[in-house]
Design a protein around this motif. Sequence first.
Motif, short mmCIF file in Angstrom:
data_model
loop_
_atom_site.label_atom_id
_atom_site.label_comp_id
_atom_site.label_asym_id
_atom_site.label_seq_id
_atom_site.Cartn_x
_atom_site.Cartn_y
_atom_site.Cartn_z
N LEU A 161 0.83 -1.21 0.00
CA LEU A 161 0.00 0.00 0.00
C LEU A 161 0.87 1.26 0.00
O LEU A 161 0.60 2.22 -0.73
CB LEU A 161 -0.93 0.00 1.22
CG LEU A 161 -2.33 -0.59 1.06
CD1 LEU A 161 -3.02 -0.65 2.41
CD2 LEU A 161 -3.16 0.22 0.07
N THR A 200 -3.20 2.27 -3.65
CA THR A 200 -4.46 1.51 -3.68
C THR A 200 -4.83 1.05 -5.09
O THR A 200 -5.41 -0.02 -5.25
CB THR A 200 -5.60 2.38 -3.12
OG1 THR A 200 -5.67 3.61 -3.85
CG2 THR A 200 -5.39 2.69 -1.65
N SER A 249 -8.74 2.21 1.01
CA SER A 249 -7.54 1.44 1.39
C SER A 249 -7.85 0.32 2.38
O SER A 249 -7.28 -0.78 2.29
CB SER A 249 -6.47 2.37 1.96
OG SER A 249 -6.96 3.06 3.10
N ASN A 260 -2.48 5.27 6.05
CA ASN A 260 -3.33 4.13 5.73
C ASN A 260 -3.71 3.29 6.95
O ASN A 260 -4.46 2.32 6.81
CB ASN A 260 -2.64 3.23 4.69
CG ASN A 260 -2.54 3.89 3.33
OD1 ASN A 260 -3.49 4.50 2.87
ND2 ASN A 260 -1.37 3.80 2.71
N HIS A 264 -10.25 3.58 -4.09
CA HIS A 264 -9.44 4.36 -3.14
C HIS A 264 -9.75 4.02 -1.68
O HIS A 264 -9.27 4.71 -0.78
CB HIS A 264 -9.65 5.85 -3.37
CG HIS A 264 -9.29 6.30 -4.75
ND1 HIS A 264 -8.03 6.11 -5.28
CD2 HIS A 264 -10.03 6.91 -5.73
CE1 HIS A 264 -8.00 6.60 -6.51
NE2 HIS A 264 -9.19 7.08 -6.81
#
Length: 333
Positions: free
Chosen positions: A152, A157, A180, A258, A178
């Motif tokens: 990631l 993503t 994640s 993330n 998008h």
Amino acid sequence: MNSLSKFYGIYFLFKIEEVMTFRKSFVIFIMGPTACGKTSFAINLKKILPIEIISVDSGLIYRDMNIGTAKPTSFELLNVPHKLINIKDPTETYSVAEFFHDAKREVKNIQYRGNIPVFVGGTMLYYKVLLNGLKSSPKKSTKLRNSIINILKNKGTQYIYNFLKKKNSKLIKKVHPHDSYRLFRALELSILCKKSSLIENNMDINEKFLDNICQFALIPKNKHTLYNNIKIRLQTMLESGFEDEVKMILSKKNIHENLPSMRCVGYRQMYKYLTNKINYNQLVHEIMKATVFLAKRQMTWIRSWKSLYYLDSENKNLATDTLLTVLNKQQYI
């Protein structure tokens, strides 16, 4: 406090042993949208009923994330301890399955002490798993999770989305390119299960542990009251050092955007501000917008929820009386 609340307060003060003898074992849910006053309501309820609070909030689990999550103060937690608060570092993840097993343990301990478990919060997915049970899932791998985190960070993503689209087009239809977190989980499951059919069939209820649940929703009669509460809370957050709090968290090792902790409302936007992606006015606007969206989403869940008793968040005394009346009619107290 109204007469009924006073009555029950006196009743439990002097007749607690007798009540505990005749009351059947049960739990209480107090759900509601963000900024409606669930925590303060539950803390006041502790003055009347022998309850212990279990947090149902995916943000309050994190240590050091106090201002942005509107976590109860140290004084409040000292006087009315909350279970499942401050149990993870912001660098760690916390699954629905972990919540389920932690909640199961806490309910058992609370009922063993002769008290009433009260679940308080607005993470509706947690309530769903409490009601419906834990779904079967392959065992997680820390090594695999760390590998996916690196993918990631390094490739983004879109790379994972494209990979999954080739491997499992049916599964990826449910995931935004998008998103994640969902991409992370989808890739993890696809690798662990190896076959997409195992993912699609991963819906069987595996375990339940709650009986006799009395469910309440604390909501305002006027949505504008809720939006004003959100605005006031946001202003208080910003004036109380929210920016410094996030700066301190970002100074830790292995913190990145993330992580689930950094996806919490407020923290995601402050992260963007501190990395010069938005200015201060945009920060305020985006937090307000995201919080209102969260409240609307919570209300959508609540409106579709079954077996709920509604409590007026704008009149806490009336809400308390309503709750006590329901418990009495259901022969829980």
